[in-house]
Design a protein around this motif. Structure first.
Motif, mmCIF file in Angstrom:
data_model
loop_
_atom_site.group_PDB
_atom_site.id
_atom_site.type_symbol
_atom_site.label_atom_id
_atom_site.label_comp_id
_atom_site.label_asym_id
_atom_site.label_seq_id
_atom_site.Cartn_x
_atom_site.Cartn_y
_atom_site.Cartn_z
ATOM 1 N N ALA A 1 42.797 37.131 32.303
ATOM 2 C CA ALA A 1 41.736 36.698 33.193
ATOM 3 C C ALA A 1 40.997 37.899 33.784
ATOM 4 O O ALA A 1 39.781 37.849 33.971
ATOM 5 C CB ALA A 1 42.297 35.831 34.299
ATOM 6 N N TRP A 3 40.576 40.830 32.326
ATOM 7 C CA TRP A 3 39.703 41.392 31.287
ATOM 8 C C TRP A 3 38.476 40.526 31.058
ATOM 9 O O TRP A 3 37.397 41.047 30.770
ATOM 10 C CB TRP A 3 40.473 41.587 29.980
ATOM 11 C CG TRP A 3 41.334 42.798 30.038
ATOM 12 C CD1 TRP A 3 42.698 42.826 30.099
ATOM 13 C CD2 TRP A 3 40.910 44.166 30.071
ATOM 14 N NE1 TRP A 3 43.140 44.131 30.163
ATOM 15 C CE2 TRP A 3 42.061 44.964 30.146
ATOM 16 C CE3 TRP A 3 39.667 44.787 30.049
ATOM 17 C CZ2 TRP A 3 42.006 46.354 30.201
ATOM 18 C CZ3 TRP A 3 39.617 46.167 30.099
ATOM 19 C CH2 TRP A 3 40.767 46.927 30.175
ATOM 20 N N LEU A 4 38.615 39.233 31.168
ATOM 21 C CA LEU A 4 37.465 38.340 31.028
ATOM 22 C C LEU A 4 36.450 38.624 32.135
ATOM 23 O O LEU A 4 35.244 38.732 31.870
ATOM 24 C CB LEU A 4 37.886 36.876 31.056
ATOM 25 C CG LEU A 4 36.746 35.861 31.058
ATOM 26 C CD1 LEU A 4 35.937 35.964 29.768
ATOM 27 C CD2 LEU A 4 37.290 34.461 31.239
ATOM 28 N N ALA A 5 36.941 38.761 33.348
ATOM 29 C CA ALA A 5 36.049 39.040 34.478
ATOM 30 C C ALA A 5 35.342 40.382 34.276
ATOM 31 O O ALA A 5 34.132 40.497 34.484
ATOM 32 C CB ALA A 5 36.842 39.038 35.781
ATOM 33 N N THR A 53 39.229 32.435 44.388
ATOM 34 C CA THR A 53 39.915 33.318 43.455
ATOM 35 C C THR A 53 39.336 34.724 43.556
ATOM 36 O O THR A 53 38.133 34.923 43.369
ATOM 37 C CB THR A 53 39.830 32.808 42.005
ATOM 38 O OG1 THR A 53 40.441 33.760 41.144
ATOM 39 C CG2 THR A 53 38.411 32.589 41.553
ATOM 40 N N LEU A 55 39.558 37.100 41.568
ATOM 41 C CA LEU A 55 39.109 37.634 40.281
ATOM 42 C C LEU A 55 37.600 37.517 40.106
ATOM 43 O O LEU A 55 36.995 38.277 39.350
ATOM 44 C CB LEU A 55 39.815 36.912 39.130
ATOM 45 C CG LEU A 55 41.320 37.113 39.030
ATOM 46 C CD1 LEU A 55 41.887 36.273 37.904
ATOM 47 C CD2 LEU A 55 41.645 38.573 38.826
ATOM 48 N N THR A 97 39.199 46.064 40.620
ATOM 49 C CA THR A 97 40.167 45.512 39.666
ATOM 50 C C THR A 97 41.570 46.019 39.961
ATOM 51 O O THR A 97 42.535 45.246 39.948
ATOM 52 C CB THR A 97 39.763 45.871 38.220
ATOM 53 O OG1 THR A 97 38.445 45.386 37.984
ATOM 54 C CG2 THR A 97 40.709 45.261 37.222
#
Length: 108
Positions: A1, A3-5, A53, A55, A97
């Motif tokens: 998740a 890495w997707l962000a 969230t 993220l 991050t």
């Protein structure tokens, strides 16, 4: 998740640089308007989702810089400056991050 962000922010910056270079040759076109609208929506959605969230905060610095580049593109002669600004946004993204990752690991 995570890495997707991060990938969302990275894709936004690549698209913005592409549009800056395209604007050097041609006037503003529909892809500029579509990208600006998409980035604005991504920023608002990220801000709203950040309440539930953490993220969602990750791509925001890169998306914000990308939106600025699309809305007010600099001259193609300013590519180095664009690179430095994107690098700064990427470093801020990396720090966010790392902080979120540390918080997830310590909580879990």
């Amino acid at each position: 998740a995570i890495w997707l962000a991060w990938s969302i922010g990275f894709a936004a910056s690549i698209a913005a640089v592409h549009r800056v270079l395209a604007r050097h040759r041609r006037p503003r076109a529909w892809p500029d308007h579509a990208l600006a609208a998409g980035l604005a929506i991504a920023l608002v959605a990220g801000g709203v989702l950040a309440r539930t969230t953490p993220l969602a905060v990750i791509p925001l610095p890169l998306c914000a810089v990308s939106l600025a580049l699309v809305v007010r593109p600099p001259s193609a002669r300013r590519v180095r400056t664009v690179g430095v600004v994107l690098l700064a946004a990427a470093l801020i993204t990396a720090a966010i991050t790392a902080a979120i990752s540390a918080a997830i690991l310590s909580a879990g």
